[in-house]
Design a protein around this motif. Structure first.
Motif, PDB file in Angstrom:
ATOM      1  N   UNK A 148     -31.321 -38.032 -14.366  1.00  0.00           N
ATOM      2  CA  UNK A 148     -29.768 -37.440 -13.867  1.00  0.00           C
ATOM      3  C   UNK A 148     -29.461 -36.577 -14.065  1.00  0.00           C
ATOM      4  N   UNK A 149     -29.862 -35.281 -14.269  1.00  0.00           N
ATOM      5  CA  UNK A 149     -28.771 -33.862 -14.646  1.00  0.00           C
ATOM      6  C   UNK A 149     -28.359 -33.579 -13.016  1.00  0.00           C
ATOM      7  N   UNK A 150     -27.986 -32.555 -13.268  1.00  0.00           N
ATOM      8  CA  UNK A 150     -27.112 -31.673 -12.249  1.00  0.00           C
ATOM      9  C   UNK A 150     -27.928 -30.787 -12.473  1.00  0.00           C
ATOM     10  N   UNK A 151     -28.240 -29.678 -11.187  1.00  0.00           N
ATOM     11  CA  UNK A 151     -28.992 -27.889 -11.243  1.00  0.00           C
ATOM     12  C   UNK A 151     -27.892 -27.300 -10.358  1.00  0.00           C
ATOM     13  N   UNK A 152     -27.574 -25.897 -10.956  1.00  0.00           N
ATOM     14  CA  UNK A 152     -26.892 -24.979 -10.342  1.00  0.00           C
ATOM     15  C   UNK A 152     -28.304 -23.759  -9.767  1.00  0.00           C
ATOM     16  N   UNK A 153     -27.471 -23.259  -9.208  1.00  0.00           N
ATOM     17  CA  UNK A 153     -28.039 -21.999  -8.327  1.00  0.00           C
ATOM     18  C   UNK A 153     -27.338 -20.684  -9.956  1.00  0.00           C
ATOM     19  N   UNK A 154     -28.707 -19.713 -10.198  1.00  0.00           N
ATOM     20  CA  UNK A 154     -27.989 -19.035 -10.882  1.00  0.00           C
ATOM     21  C   UNK A 154     -28.254 -17.438 -10.497  1.00  0.00           C
ATOM     22  N   UNK A 155     -26.829 -16.875 -10.859  1.00  0.00           N
ATOM     23  CA  UNK A 155     -26.859 -16.162  -9.823  1.00  0.00           C
ATOM     24  C   UNK A 155     -26.949 -14.306 -11.395  1.00  0.00           C
ATOM     25  N   UNK A 156     -27.837 -13.627 -11.285  1.00  0.00           N
ATOM     26  CA  UNK A 156     -27.874 -12.895 -12.102  1.00  0.00           C
ATOM     27  C   UNK A 156     -27.324 -11.244 -11.071  1.00  0.00           C
ATOM     28  N   UNK A 157     -25.709 -10.872 -11.850  1.00  0.00           N
ATOM     29  CA  UNK A 157     -25.128  -9.725 -10.730  1.00  0.00           C
ATOM     30  C   UNK A 157     -25.448  -8.728 -11.193  1.00  0.00           C
ATOM     31  N   UNK A 158     -25.968  -7.774 -10.392  1.00  0.00           N
ATOM     32  CA  UNK A 158     -25.712  -6.148 -10.804  1.00  0.00           C
ATOM     33  C   UNK A 158     -24.873  -5.246 -10.022  1.00  0.00           C
TER      34      UNK A 158
END
Lengths: 843, 301
Positions: A481-491
């Motif tokens: 039951x984990x949670x996920x996140x979006x991942x941003x590689x910021x330029x």
């Protein structure tokens, strides 16, 4: 420790003050002094500005989107939560470009090393001769497939798609925990997370300068197309899934839809002439590229696991022949082995001549005499991975065991040391997660994705961030039951716009037909049509009954004829029901509620809806997002209703939803084979149901006939038409005409027959299968019968007054012909695929 | 030197038509240092749509074939001519204690050693088993000469176990063989392999044929032979020694080698996956006959 000190000037202070850093961990947003890390500062402000209200709203909105899109993760061993909505935290993980570039370089190097290891160990085995790894280790590893040794895949490439779990240590350095190569899942979830976040925080996302993900998927398709066997303009891609029971089935369907690939199960494919073919309505169509999501050993029952029903017999021979590109070929599971992990640094050194840029977490294998003692001495600080376990993600955590259990584990390890590997327990970094109106630091792991290109690999500029299900809990697994996140590689620079619209492999060529359709998919679409109609029919009848019962209770008079209840039992074939239990007629509530909401009861409304949902799910890649959203919400209103009085509104709502679905089918599905099957299913079901209703209504006692006829008009949504034509007086002949012989009323049997006849003139395959000729004949006969029928004669009663003779005969004939037409259509297209079985010579 | 002609026919008869079958045959005899394949013919009826030959990771010849038309019968015929000359005895220059031999093997880095080492591991059918460990123990007292120990093990199995074709299929676990004290050649091969591996000695499973002599005074019956199975043990300084516990032979004398692997699963003569077919009947006929050799054998591999 407080992230923002009191002297920090503006708004963020209050909001972020509530975030308490976890001691001894690296936090992705704040330094140990509580100062925001530079790359996070901007977002920090934005989220503070949103505040609790904004974040709560974002959570609700994202959960709604995920649910509507049917984003699920299948939890094994949880009968209630069969499909769980993906848990999603709206605060993205952000990584600065330069940090990501280091990870990227490390991951590419790692994939190249694995590629070299696979090429060697399944080929010349010089790493063994050179003393880097002992032969017993390789040959004794259950993930090393002897049958694959000597096989040379297309372009000598083993890893087309792979993934790695990356974590950050307390000192800020990155480390690789695990590799995923057999069916590297997660890229689809990452994409979906991105889609949701870009909608929930559209402004924020637009200005974020986060790298877009779409280019990664384009590279994937382009690179696989280049390697596809036989120089062709249009290689046919399929995505091979174990089926809807698999934990990540959503992702398979989602990616297939997004990438424009055909989603197939093993039984949809067949090997002939050492080539792979897809079973379609038009016969066999050649397959050039398989994106594989079934485990190595299940790929081919001839040469690998003989009991596999997920695979394709003869697949390995086709791979050897070079006639199909499988991404990835079976055998790559070796990279997921705990045994190999303990040798990986040595293998890398032998191949690169130096250490890895991005190190692996320390790994041990207890089969190595020099390592078992180290593991046992340190048992509470390592994770144990059983070498023979099928899944690599379920690790044993001796640190969380009672000491007696840990002692037992140590004994087991001493008994069969070769069966145990271990991995260092990394103290994971944390990031803020919005949970229960609070910001919590949760441990996280990044899953990064790679695609092979040329002689190297490319990394997706983003990742799937998975977060522990509880604070301080090191276990990160979607199974728990984990949670996920979006991942941003910021330029540091603005990024170009890339569309996230589904892309096709064959983008250039405009096509009028949707291409081939697998027989299994056709069958599911047919049932989708039937279940949709069946659910609507039951809902309408149910609503009519409930309304009348409630009215009767208020008015204290009997306006719900018992025959209506009996008709419900007949229509839903839920015998004995109101037909077999006379006493139920006086106390119908419980039975009615059961027919609405008992999901274990075949024929109940919820059972039909769930069947509808399941068939829709296994054709997920054929349905538009809007259709899917509608289907996902069908059961929302009627679940858990416990009083008859509370049913009317949910039933109304359901009728609206089902009509919306029918509307989407009619309006948005192109008139290709997919639509053909849905529509055929729908028409045949409606024709059969209406025939049944007519039989129910006109075979009750004459005294009740008016009331029944009126109810029938209501169920068939034809009250308006009737009133317009005949004012209010009920004539049996008029009702029969309107619902049986009127081919302009979309609810009438005749109308369905015209439609069926029409459909049978435009078969969805290039050839007309024989049984279909028969179906055509049967429908013609039905249509002729109905058209020739004189409605006046239909009303006639038999001399003994027991039955309307002529009507009965017509309806019985119709029932029989429709059943046979449906059977003929099934025989024409839904070939029962026999399961392959083993044949071994017992010499 | 003896030349044999071996004919191995396998026939399947199906109750219902088969739509499609994929098969792997390991029927072609290898060339080894004791044996040379002179002539070989492999045929399948109905004619396969696809037929491909390859070597598996053990070096055995594999014929993959698929029959893609409706059929109710499948006939596979393998005819080979081999020249065979087995060594008359196995001797090492000096005695070698089995523990010493095992230590040498474990650290051996020659290509032959590296290949042999993995055959000391468990395999899918032959897993480490307490009963086998205990049974092997008596033949391996400390310091005993390796060849002597193996010879003793071969003799004991021959003496202690009864050949009984009625009792097993190929898949009998060795624990069961040990408790019943009876079995067929495959079982005894699996048993001796398990015993050898329990002491750290690499051992492999050999499938092949054996020349059978008719009982005194009766005619040789065509097709009355069967495929046979025995084992090989790895002896440093010598190589693989063929041992046949069923016939109490070390080295073996009148055997034709087809294929070898970790256990039966690696070398099943014919296996397949069929679609359709219903119930089926299987008939296997093997015929091993001596023929006159035209040329002397040359060792090759």
């Amino acid at each position: 420790m407080t992230p923002m000190t009191a002297d920090a000037s503006n708004g963020p202070t209050d909001f972020w003050n509530r975030y308490r850093l976890a001691p001894g961990r690296y936090d992705e947003w704040f330094d140990p002094q509580g100062r925001p890390r530079p790359h996070a500062a901007g977002l920090l402000q934005s989220f503070a500005a949103l505040g609790s209200v904004g974040l709560d709203e974002a959570v609700r909105e994202s959960q709604r989107l995920l649910k509507e899109n049917g984003v699920t993760y299948n939890i094994y061993g949880d009968p209630h939560g069969d499909w769980r909505t993906w848990s999603f935290d709206p605060i993205p993980l952000i990584l600065a470009d330069e940090q990501w570039r280091a990870i990227e370089a490390g991951l590419v190097e790692r994939a190249n090393v694995w590629e070299a290891v696979l090429r060697d160990l399944y080929g010349p085995r010089s790493l063994i001769r050179g003393g880097v790894i002992p032969p017993e280790v390789v040959d004794g590893d259950p993930r090393y497939l002897r049958s694959v040794a000597g096989l040379r895949p297309i372009a000598d490439r083993w890893l087309h798609l792979c993934a790695a779990d990356v974590a950050r240590r307390p000192d800020g350095t990155f480390v690789v925990l695990d590799d995923r190569t057999q069916s590297p899942s997660g890229a689809g979830y990452a994409l979906e997370n991105r889609l949701v976040l870009s909608r929930v925080f559209s402004d924020l996302y637009r200005t974020s300068q986060a790298h877009r993900l779409a280019s990664f998927f384009r590279t994937m398709l382009a690179s696989l197309s280049m390697l596809a066997p036989e120089e062709r303009e249009e290689p046919r891609f399929v995505l091979l899934t174990p089926g809807p029971g698999n934990e990540t089935y959503f992702e398979h369907a989602y990616l297939a839809h997004y990438l424009g690939l055909t989603l197939v199960e093993g039984s949809d494919l067949v090997v002939r002439e050492q080539k792979v073919w897809l079973r379609t309505l038009d016969g066999l169509e050649r397959v050039h590229v398989i994106l594989r999501r079934i485990d190595d050993t299940y790929c081919d029952p001839l040469e690998l696991r003989p009991d596999s029903v997920l695979g394709i017999p003869g697949l390995l021979s086709a791979i050897r022949e070079g006639s199909v590109l499988v991404a990835n070929p079976p055998g790559v599971g070796l990279c997921e082995s705990g045994v190999m992990a303990s040798y990986f640094p040595d293998l890398a050194r032998a191949i690169l001549g130096r250490d890895l840029l991005l190190p692996s977490a320390r790994a041990w294998w207890c089969g190595r005499p020099e390592q078992i003692e180290e593991v046992l001495a340190n048992l509470e600080n390592v994770l144990i991975r059983p070498v023979r376990a099928r899944s690599t993600s379920n690790l044993i955590r001796p640190g969380e065991m009672a000491s007696a259990d840990r002692e037992r584990l140590a004994e087991a390890i001493r008994r069969t040391p070769r069966d145990y590997a271990a991995r260092e327990m990394v103290h994971l970094s944390t990031a803020p997660v919005w949970i229960n109106d609070a910001l919590e630091p949760r441990e996280l792991v990044l899953r990064a994705f790679l695609v092979g290109m040329g002689d190297s690999h490319v990394v997706m500029p983003g990742a799937l961030t998975r977060v522990a299900s509880a604070t301080g809990k090191g276990a990160i697994s979607n199974q728990e039951g984990g949670i996920s996140k979006d991942t941003w590689i910021t330029s540091p620079h603005p990024v170009g716009f890339v569309t996230l619209l589904p892309m096709g492999v064959r983008q250039v060529e405009l096509r009028r037909s949707g291409g081939e359709i697998a027989s299994r998919v056709a069958e599911n679409l047919y049932w989708l049509g039937r279940y949709t109609e069946r659910a609507e029919g039951t809902t309408r009848l149910m609503r009519t009954i409930v309304r009348r019962l409630l009215e009767a209770r208020h008015a204290d008079n009997d306006v719900c004829p018992p025959d209506l209840l009996r008709t419900l039992t007949h229509l839903t074939t839920t015998y004995p029901g109101f037909v077999g239990n006379e006493h139920l007629l006086d106390h119908p509530d419980e039975e009615l509620l059961s027919l609405v909401g008992d999901s274990l009861r075949p024929g109940s409304l919820i059972h039909d809806l769930e069947s509808l949902w399941r068939t829709a799910r296994s054709t997920r890649d054929r349905l538009s997002d809007d259709m899917w959203r509608t289907i996902n919400c069908l059961t929302d209103d009627i679940r858990g209703v416990s009083h008859l009085g509370d049913l009317v509104e949910p039933l109304d709502q359901l009728i609206v939803r089902l009509s919306a679905l029918a509307g989407l089918v009619a309006d948005s599905m192109t008139r290709g084979p997919g639509f053909w099957f849905v529509d055929f299913g729908r028409r045949i079901e409606r024709a059969m149901a209406t025939v049944n209703l007519l039989r129910g209504v006109f075979f009750c006692s004459v005294a009740l006939e008016d009331a029944m006829a009126e109810a029938l008009l209501e169920v068939a949504d034809s009250v308006m038409t009737y009133r317009r034509r005949y004012k209010s007086r009920l004539h049996p002949a008029a009702v029969m005409d309107l619902l049986l012989t009127d081919d302009q009323n979309p609810r009438a049997v005749a109308y369905q027959l015209v439609r069926l006849h029409d459909l049978l003139q435009r078969v969805p395959s290039r050839r007309v299968p024989k049984p279909l000729e028969q179906a055509r004949q049967l429908v013609m006969t039905c249509l002729g019968d109905v058209r020739m029928t004189d409605t006046d004669t239909l009303q006639w009663w038999a001399e003994d007054g027991s039955v309307r003779e002529r009507l009965d005969a017509v309806l019985i004939d119709l029932q029989e012909y429709l059943r046979r037409a449906s059977d003929a259509m099934s025989a024409a297209y839904f070939v029962q695929v026999e399961l392959p079985r083993q044949l071994v010579e017992f010499a | 030197m003896t030349r044999y002609r071996v004919t191995h026919r396998t026939s399947y008869r199906y109750g219902q038509p088969v739509l499609l079958c994929h098969n792997e045959a390991r029927l072609q005899p290898r060339s080894t240092c004791w044996q040379r394949l002179v002539d070989y013919e492999f045929s399948v009826q109905p004619t396969p749509r696809a037929l491909a030959m390859r070597h598996d990771s053990f070096g055995n010849v594999v014929h993959y074939f698929s029959v893609e038309e409706l059929h109710t019968a499948l006939d596979v015929v393998s005819i080979s001519e081999v020249d065979v000359e087995w060594p008359t005895s196995v001797e090492l220059a000096a005695p070698l204690a089995w523990e010493e031999a095992v230590a040498q093997i474990r650290s051996g880095m020659s290509d032959e050693d590296l290949e042999a080492r993995s055959f000391a591991l468990d395999s899918p059918i032959i897993a480490m088993n307490a009963a086998a460990v205990a049974y092997a123990q008596d033949s391996f007292p400390p310091g005993r000469d390796l060849l002597e120990a193996i010879r003793d093990l071969v003799e004991r199995i021959h003496r202690d176990f009864t050949f009984d074709a009625a009792i097993t299929t190929v898949a009998t676990p060795i624990a069961e063989v040990l408790s019943h004290r009876r079995g067929v050649c495959q079982d005894f091969a699996h048993l001796i392999i398990g015993c050898l591996r329990s002491k750290g000695i690499p051992a492999r499973y050999v499938s092949g044929y054996i020349e059978t002599q008719p009982p005194e005074g009766s005619e040789r019956l065509v097709g009355a032979d069967a495929s046979h199975a025995w084992a090989q043990a790895y002896v440093p300084g010598w190589g693989w020694v063929d041992v046949d516990p069923t016939n109490n032979q070390m080295p073996v004398t009148s055997h034709v080698t087809v294929a070898w692997g970790r256990d039966y699963n690696d070398v099943a003569p014919l296996k397949g996956v069929v679609v359709g077919g219903g119930p089926h009947a299987l008939d296997v006929a093997v015929d091993v006959v001596r023929v006159d050799a035209e040329s002397p054998v040359r060792a090759s591999d």
